[in-house]
Design an enzyme around this catalytic site. Structure first.
Site, PDB file in Angstrom:
ATOM      1  N   GLN A 141       0.966  -1.186   0.001  1.00 43.74           N
ATOM      2  CA  GLN A 141       0.132  -0.113  -0.048  1.00 43.74           C
ATOM      3  C   GLN A 141       0.814   1.318  -0.219  1.00 43.74           C
ATOM      4  O   GLN A 141       0.403   2.252  -0.461  1.00 43.74           O
ATOM      5  CB  GLN A 141      -0.918   0.034   1.129  1.00 43.74           C
ATOM      6  CG  GLN A 141      -2.049  -1.075   1.163  1.00 43.74           C
ATOM      7  CD  GLN A 141      -2.700  -0.952  -0.053  1.00 43.74           C
ATOM      8  OE1 GLN A 141      -3.578   0.125  -0.204  1.00 43.74           O
ATOM      9  NE2 GLN A 141      -3.010  -1.867  -1.103  1.00 43.74           N
ATOM     10  N   HIS A 147       1.790   3.056  -3.223  1.00 43.44           N
ATOM     11  CA  HIS A 147       0.630   3.747  -4.209  1.00 43.44           C
ATOM     12  C   HIS A 147       0.938   5.304  -4.375  1.00 43.44           C
ATOM     13  O   HIS A 147       0.801   6.081  -5.471  1.00 43.44           O
ATOM     14  CB  HIS A 147      -0.800   3.561  -3.453  1.00 43.44           C
ATOM     15  CG  HIS A 147      -1.439   2.394  -4.004  1.00 43.44           C
ATOM     16  ND1 HIS A 147      -1.962   2.169  -5.165  1.00 43.44           N
ATOM     17  CD2 HIS A 147      -1.949   1.300  -3.349  1.00 43.44           C
ATOM     18  CE1 HIS A 147      -2.498   1.019  -5.162  1.00 43.44           C
ATOM     19  NE2 HIS A 147      -2.660   0.479  -3.982  1.00 43.44           N
ATOM     20  N   GLU A 171      -9.430   1.160   4.943  1.00 40.75           N
ATOM     21  CA  GLU A 171      -9.988   0.734   3.759  1.00 40.75           C
ATOM     22  C   GLU A 171      -9.549  -1.107   3.683  1.00 40.75           C
ATOM     23  O   GLU A 171     -10.428  -1.719   3.139  1.00 40.75           O
ATOM     24  CB  GLU A 171      -9.196   1.365   2.426  1.00 40.75           C
ATOM     25  CG  GLU A 171      -9.450   0.843   1.181  1.00 40.75           C
ATOM     26  CD  GLU A 171      -8.606   1.377   0.135  1.00 40.75           C
ATOM     27  OE1 GLU A 171      -8.875   1.385  -1.299  1.00 40.75           O
ATOM     28  OE2 GLU A 171      -7.541   2.212   0.618  1.00 40.75           O
ATOM     29  N   HIS A 172      -8.301  -1.234   3.878  1.00 33.42           N
ATOM     30  CA  HIS A 172      -7.926  -2.493   3.925  1.00 33.42           C
ATOM     31  C   HIS A 172      -7.498  -2.872   5.606  1.00 33.42           C
ATOM     32  O   HIS A 172      -6.864  -2.340   6.021  1.00 33.42           O
ATOM     33  CB  HIS A 172      -6.787  -2.717   3.018  1.00 33.42           C
ATOM     34  CG  HIS A 172      -7.167  -2.641   1.551  1.00 33.42           C
ATOM     35  ND1 HIS A 172      -6.472  -1.098   0.936  1.00 33.42           N
ATOM     36  CD2 HIS A 172      -7.541  -3.091   0.619  1.00 33.42           C
ATOM     37  CE1 HIS A 172      -6.795  -1.248  -0.244  1.00 33.42           C
ATOM     38  NE2 HIS A 172      -7.660  -2.210  -0.398  1.00 33.42           N
ATOM     39  N   ASP A 180      -7.165  -7.077  -4.604  1.00 25.86           N
ATOM     40  CA  ASP A 180      -6.896  -5.986  -5.706  1.00 25.86           C
ATOM     41  C   ASP A 180      -7.291  -6.399  -7.076  1.00 25.86           C
ATOM     42  O   ASP A 180      -7.616  -5.741  -7.986  1.00 25.86           O
ATOM     43  CB  ASP A 180      -5.502  -5.414  -5.449  1.00 25.86           C
ATOM     44  CG  ASP A 180      -5.483  -4.138  -4.637  1.00 25.86           C
ATOM     45  OD1 ASP A 180      -6.482  -3.822  -4.109  1.00 25.86           O
ATOM     46  OD2 ASP A 180      -4.583  -3.821  -4.445  1.00 25.86           O
ATOM     47  N   HIS A 193     -55.064  14.597   2.575  1.00 25.30           N
ATOM     48  CA  HIS A 193     -54.330  13.238   2.933  1.00 25.30           C
ATOM     49  C   HIS A 193     -55.693  12.628   3.535  1.00 25.30           C
ATOM     50  O   HIS A 193     -55.919  11.201   3.099  1.00 25.30           O
ATOM     51  CB  HIS A 193     -53.129  13.266   3.534  1.00 25.30           C
ATOM     52  CG  HIS A 193     -51.996  13.490   3.099  1.00 25.30           C
ATOM     53  ND1 HIS A 193     -51.571  14.752   2.620  1.00 25.30           N
ATOM     54  CD2 HIS A 193     -50.828  12.889   2.973  1.00 25.30           C
ATOM     55  CE1 HIS A 193     -50.346  14.597   1.983  1.00 25.30           C
ATOM     56  NE2 HIS A 193     -49.878  13.648   2.226  1.00 25.30           N
TER      57      HIS A 193
END
Length: 840
Positions: free
Chosen positions: A662, A665, A731-732, A765, A824
């Site tokens: 990670q 990235h 996220e992970h 992934d 109504h």
């Protein structure tokens, strides 16, 4: 001199109109919110002096900084006088030294009430400096007061609360009225001579303006003038040759105006030419010619060859630059400079850059206070050059690549809170940057899309869209890659097909009242697949397969084209597999805008999915909040992140590899290791593996920066570690634990969980079957990752029998009566009466 200076403390709806008529002031506290918008920054007396901050503002494009006396005494001499204005309470004028007076270009006087005699005397003290006046009272100055200030050459400063787009009242002044307060006319009809020029400052014509026409121009941003024969003249209303206002200026005597405009259509003149005086020549004419040639160059022409052959163009630029350097006679210098300008402008036009952008860059460079060393690169000089002094801290390539370590047991609540924070995402700032791009595509469709693709993706296209069936030659792949994609497709399809909601939920809530819910596919979806030089078929699979399973009728895959205008064959192949209805060859905010609003060739979609850089994310956030777009997005996005929980059973090399997968990235990637009762030796082994593996990576420079910002958190138990993870909402989440499978039940916030030492995040992934488009930045608390139901919507339904209404109706009527909604209640009672009559 400006008619007035507005003081804005937020990006108000007034700001666009205000910036057409001059600079605006913002406070230092709001400078981030109005970055690139306000021209002056006002620093109050309570802030501690910071020279570096002032320099950063000026280098960033701010025209002037307004500083209190205490700051001025410290920074004068370090900042050019023309970039400083002194903030001064009217009672403190006598404390200003000659050094301060000569070190600023103006003074902003704060005064409880406007006293013209006092201001006049102060102006004499600051001879040659601009005088700006800010009344600190609660009452709005009158137009008469503004005119009186103009007679002594003082500029009023008006807080935004006193300005309006509506009519002038005792409490607010229309911004056009404020602008015109100091304008005078020497004509019997009261009109103002107005010079109209284009974006490069070349004259287009002479017209006349009235207070009404100027007001409409300021408020609408369109060229509006006053015809002496026909009244209000909205330029281009019938011919289509409209004008977008760049700026409106007064001349030095405040009796004439200049409108700087972007002219559209055939031109300004009624003879269908650019200027009423003469045809444009020189560089503006060359720009127009090249822009025309880019679109309609005669086949075989030299300019067309230059546009189509970047290597030829590069060679000519270098050749002409060398010949200019060798020229000595004035006529030779002019000749060679003209050649160089021609080829340089071809390069600019091919990249979507015009003279206006070049001039903006020149102006921005001129505003910088700090300067680069100005030395030539080694390949362009035979003389030794001094090494430039870097403003960035040097990176020691030999330093250990390691994370920071914190112990949860000793961390305070504040320290624990800091551990959960991500980098601040300046979403408002990014949205303001992408808005012009989005607006261009929205207004001009394919034309803008093609221009922006040429500018940002460096690809010249004849059409932005490729429709199926996709040509076989665009999908040529190595067998190994094709087989890998096919297997990944099968796994992802299998998992996502199982998620599809195909049944109908039916519940009888009471006898005769049946409620149901069923799913339907979202009809039109847009899938953003990052690309360009990168190849990302995995994202195309992760987005295309659930759209295919859900049954979306129209699937638009958007991906940046390569320099030759093609799309990577891997992405085209996946688009073919998932049954995409179109491939949009565009990236960035322009691709998002095209899908959100639709163009002549790009279908409008109902929901946009996919990851991307900050430009893509900002554009997605912008369009989802525009009711005209009527489009939703999958989720907010941020830098990629992973949290690893590891205990004594974890393999240090596995843990390090997961962290680095990670960290590579980007420099903003978030990497966290939570160690459960790990010994110092175990942590040292993991750190050693991180350093060793990182140095073998091609993206080691990125990893070095992201790892330095990452953390190791020590926990005493699995429960404490998972509690921290749930607060972080990664996220992970990877579980390197002895009883990893049993720990999953404790997880409440995570995008995707990877269980056990042999479940690397990389599998998720690419090909295990789960989706890799996941919530980041803590949004796993509220959002799921992309799944099949992300491409479906649920519709509820109810069916009520007469007997059911007899039971339910009185309840509904009572509640409607309670809320005062008679219609109504009547809709129920009219049916109940019919049921009773049928029984009678």
């Amino acid at each position: 001199m400006s008619s007035f200076l507005p003081l804005v403390d937020s990006d108000t709806e007034l700001l666009d109109a205000l910036l057409r008529i001059g600079p605006a002031i913002c406070t230092a506290q709001r400078s981030q919110d109005l970055s690139g918008r306000a021209s002056y920054i006002l620093v109050d007396h309570s802030t501690q002096c910071n020279l570096d901050l002032v320099i950063s503002w000026l280098d960033g494009g701010v025209e002037k900084v307004i500083v209190p006396l205490a700051w001025a005494k410290e920074i004068i001499g370090s900042i050019p006088p023309e970039r400083l204005i002194l903030l001064l309470d009217v009672a403190n004028v006598s404390t200003v030294s000659d050094k301060v007076r000569s070190g600023v270009s103006g003074v902003l006087l704060k005064t409880p009430a406007i006293d013209l005699d006092l201001i006049t005397s102060i102006a004499k003290f600051f001879t040659g400096a601009g005088i700006h006046v800010l009344a600190t009272g609660d009452s709005c100055p009158s137009l008469g007061t503004l005119r009186e200030l103009s007679t002594i050459q003082a500029t009023p400063v008006l807080p935004a609360k006193f300005l309006t787009l509506g009519p002038t009242t005792t409490s607010q002044i229309n911004i056009a009225d404020a602008f015109l307060a100091r304008v005078v006319s020497d004509r019997a009809d009261g009109l103002f001579p107005t010079v109209v020029s284009n974006h490069t400052g070349h004259s287009l014509g002479l017209v006349y303006s009235s207070a009404e026409s100027v007001r409409e121009s300021i408020l609408t941003g369109k060229g509006v003038y006053q015809s002496r024969k026909h009244g209000l003249w909205r330029k281009g209303e019938t011919s289509g040759a409209i004008q977008d206002i760049i700026s409106i200026h007064l001349d030095c005597d405040s009796d004439a105006l200049e409108f700087r405009v972007v002219q559209h259509g055939a031109g300004f003149c009624h003879l269908n030419q650019q200027s009423c005086f003469h045809e444009l020549g020189g560089i503006p004419a060359l720009e127009n010619t090249l822009q025309s040639r880019l679109k309609h160059a005669p086949e075989g022409s030299y300019t067309q060859k230059l546009f189509r052959n970047p290597e030829l163009l590069r060679s000519k630029i270098m050749e002409e630059a060398d010949e200019l350097c060798s020229a000595e006679k004035p006529e030779d210098v002019a000749f060679e400079a003209a050649d160089l300008l021609y080829f340089a402008l071809v390069k600019c036009i091919s990249a979507g850059v015009g003279i206006a952008e070049i001039e903006q860059s020149l102006d921005a460079k001129a505003k910088r206070v700090t300067r680069r060393p100005g030395i030539a690169k080694p390949q362009w000089t035979s003389q030794p050059q001094p090494k430039p002094v870097s403003t960035q801290p040097a990176i020691d390539a030999n330093a250990l690549i390691k994370m920071r370590t914190t112990d949860l047991a000793s961390a305070t609540l504040v320290e624990r809170s800091d551990l959960l924070k991500r980098p601040v995402l300046k979403s408002d700032e990014m949205i303001s940057k992408v808005k012009p791009i989005v607006d261009e595509v929205r207004k001009r469709g394919d034309a803008a899309l093609l221009e922006l693709t040429a500018k940002f993706d460096k690809a010249k296209l004849s059409s932005p869209v490729v429709l199926p069936p996709f040509a076989p030659e665009t999908m040529q792949l190595d067998d190994s890659i094709r087989q890998a994609i096919d297997k990944a497709y099968a796994n992802i399809l299998k998992f996502h097909d199982a998620q599809a909601d195909r049944g109908t939920l039916v519940v009888e809530t009471m006898p005769g009242v049946v409620c149901s819910r069923f799913a339907r596919p979202i009809a039109r979806v847009g899938l953003y697949v990052p690309g360009g030089t990168a190849v990302l078929p995995s994202t195309a699979l992760m987005l295309g397969i659930p759209a295919q399973v859900a049954g979306c009728k129209e699937v638009v895959v958007a991906t940046p084209p390569r320099a030759d205008g093609s799309v990577s064959p891997e992405v085209v192949y996946v688009a073919h597999l998932v049954g995409a209805s179109a491939i949009l060859k565009a990236g960035g905010a322009q691709a998002v805008a095209a899908m959100a609003y639709g163009t002549e060739s790009v279908p409008k979609v109902d929901k946009i999915f996919g990851p991307g850089n900050q430009w893509v994310t900002a554009a997605k956030m912008l369009v989802q909040n525009d009711t005209d777009a009527l489009v939703s997005i999958d989720m907010p996005a941020g830098p990629s992140e992973v949290l690893v929980i590891a205990d004594h059973t974890a393999n240090p090399s596995f843990v390090a590899a997961d962290l680095l997968s990670q960290a590579e990235h980007g420099v903003d990637s978030q990497v966290v290791l939570v160690g459960v009762s790990l010994s110092s030796e175990k942590i040292a082994n993991i750190e050693r593996e991180v350093d060793t593996q990182a140095r073998a990576l091609s993206r080691v420079d990125i990893v070095r920066q992201s790892i330095a910002k990452s953390i190791i958190v020590k926990a005493t138990s699995v429960e404490e570690a998972v509690t921290f993870s749930n607060d972080y909402a990664p996220e992970h989440l990877i579980l390197h634990l002895e009883n990893a499978a049993d720990t999953v039940k404790l997880v409440t916030n995570a995008g995707s969980v990877f269980v056990g030492s042999y479940t690397p995040e990389s599998c998720g992934d690419y090909a295990s079957g789960t989706n890799h488009t996941l919530p980041t930045n803590g949004y796993a608390r509220q959002f799921s990752g992309v799944n099949t139901q992300s491409f479906q919507k649920h519709i509820t339904c109810q069916a009520i029998s007469p007997s059911g209404l007899e039971e339910l109706g009185p309840i509904v009527a009572t509640l409607a009566d309670c809320e005062g909604l008679d219609a109504h209640a009547n809709a129920v009672r009219i049916r109940l009466r019919e049921i009773q009559s049928m029984k009678a």
